[in-house]
Write a protein that holds these residues in place. Sequence first.
Motif, short mmCIF file in Angstrom:
data_model
loop_
_atom_site.label_atom_id
_atom_site.label_comp_id
_atom_site.label_asym_id
_atom_site.label_seq_id
_atom_site.Cartn_x
_atom_site.Cartn_y
_atom_site.Cartn_z
N GLY A 1 -9.89 -0.79 -9.78
CA GLY A 1 -9.40 -2.28 -8.87
C GLY A 1 -7.78 -1.99 -8.35
N LEU A 2 -7.09 -1.05 -8.89
CA LEU A 2 -6.04 -1.13 -8.38
C LEU A 2 -6.00 -0.12 -7.29
N TRP A 3 -7.06 1.13 -7.29
CA TRP A 3 -7.14 1.61 -6.13
C TRP A 3 -7.93 1.27 -5.04
N LEU A 4 -8.67 -0.09 -5.26
CA LEU A 4 -8.94 -0.08 -4.09
C LEU A 4 -8.76 -1.02 -3.27
N ALA A 5 -7.47 -1.96 -4.35
CA ALA A 5 -6.73 -2.94 -3.78
C ALA A 5 -5.58 -1.85 -2.36
N GLY A 6 -5.21 -1.44 -2.82
CA GLY A 6 -4.29 -0.36 -2.72
C GLY A 6 -4.78 -0.02 -0.89
N ARG A 7 -6.50 0.55 -1.22
CA ARG A 7 -5.94 0.91 0.14
C ARG A 7 -7.04 -0.51 1.49
N VAL A 8 -7.13 -1.90 0.53
CA VAL A 8 -7.81 -2.62 1.36
C VAL A 8 -6.60 -3.49 1.88
N ALA A 9 -5.09 -3.42 1.56
CA ALA A 9 -3.91 -3.68 1.49
C ALA A 9 -3.07 -3.14 3.10
N PHE A 10 -3.32 -1.88 2.77
CA PHE A 10 -3.02 -0.65 3.47
C PHE A 10 -3.42 -0.45 4.94
N TRP A 11 -4.43 -0.91 4.79
CA TRP A 11 -5.48 -1.67 5.97
C TRP A 11 -4.76 -2.12 6.74
N CYS A 12 -4.73 -3.43 6.02
CA CYS A 12 -3.94 -4.57 6.54
C CYS A 12 -2.97 -4.79 7.40
N SER A 13 -2.02 -4.24 6.19
CA SER A 13 -1.20 -4.09 7.22
C SER A 13 -0.40 -3.95 8.66
N ALA B 1 1.61 -7.05 3.38
CA ALA B 1 0.00 -5.35 2.92
C ALA B 1 0.80 -4.91 2.42
N LEU B 2 2.09 -4.56 3.59
CA LEU B 2 2.58 -3.31 2.82
C LEU B 2 2.95 -3.51 2.06
#
Length: 459
Positions: A117-129, A136-137
Amino acid sequence: MPAASPNVSSALLSQGARPARFSARFWQLAHPLWLCPFRPMFALAMLSGWGLMAAWGAFLFWGWPLPAVAGGPFVWHAHELLLGFTLAAAAGFALTGVPEFTDTPAFAAAPVRWLAGLWLAGRVAFWCSGWWPVAALAASALAHLAFMALLLALLTPRLWRAPERRHLSFAWTLALMMAATAGFYADALRGEPPMRWLHGLLGALMVLIIVAMSRISMSIVNASIDDSEAARRAVESRQQDPEYEATRETRRYLARPPRRNLAMLAIALFTAAQWWEPGARTSAWLALAAACAVLNLMGDWHVGRPLLRPWPLMLYAAYAFMAAGYALTGVGLLTGLPPNAGLHLLTAGALGLSVFVVMCIAGYTHSGLEKNGRPWVLAGAALVAASAVLRACAYALDATALLMGAAALLWCAAFALMSWRMLPVFWRPRADGQGSCDGVLDTPQEAAFASAGSAPQSP
């Protein structure tokens, strides 16, 4: 051990070979995806391996937009390769390998689901930065650092309690990766160019490859030596010759710590120098020193014909890419040639090939399946290697976009092939009836008794 009747053994093996039915959803812990930690993490790695690279190839070929992140598309590409694809693969290997190295039980599924879940959250948040730079960062930083902190919290107690703490280097390397990740996000949040931290993270990953390879190669290379010697004995009929057996024992492969430590030290010094003063001549000479140290490390592998078997040769090729990458980087820094050729031999070559091969070895072995006799693995490794060579050539020839696009296509083909062959294995229960992360059972009799819930008795 008393022999089981053929009918009983066949029935038991048939029972073990039939995939069990399950009604749990894939996010529920009862699903076979969570049977062993490598299953969800390797699944994320192989899917991101071709998915992220397909997005990068579409950007290079057709100009398709990428997520607008701090530092631009090249930072996105490097970030996702290292903190997306590679981090998932490294976590899957560590969570599966450390219990084996320390002779401790497999990790529970619940914290592994948190990691996914943390890995997926990291992907989504970085892409929204690009839309919400600060929020988002910050969210992406928290997700990635929490991922690494949880991984360290799971691994470190077992590594610390192990006899002589022989495997504690895993924890130290992961701590360095966590520090580089924190530095990346600190610079990104301040509006500073964060790429130097990704180069530092790449150096830590090169060290992690050496640390992991020393454990894996002891099994793979010596198994190849055993197979070669068994075939030789069968031809020469020398099974009972004590002198021959004594000679055979001297041919064992050892991953010698002095050579390994020298290579890791040279890589660490180059990484630190390049982080502190990118492009300096000191970095160039240290890169050449790292190449020489890796070549010296490869000398341990020169065991004759057993090295030419597929599994040892694929792992050896990862070291060859590492040595070539540092050599080309050093030459580039001294002569003014673009350093990206050597960089891509390290990322697509050493990193990509080692991840591909290790996922195949661990994925099959700890799913209770024989890893040999699978020609698709060699074909996939060849695709990864060709992709790395094309990436390096792209900077020496006047066809950068074309060669980079072709390299991305070969890389995607390799990991799409892996997804096609291995995702069904991770999605279903083990065919041998075993649970968790047990390796391949040695004999059909052991598999039969394991399926019946009992163990064979010694005579």
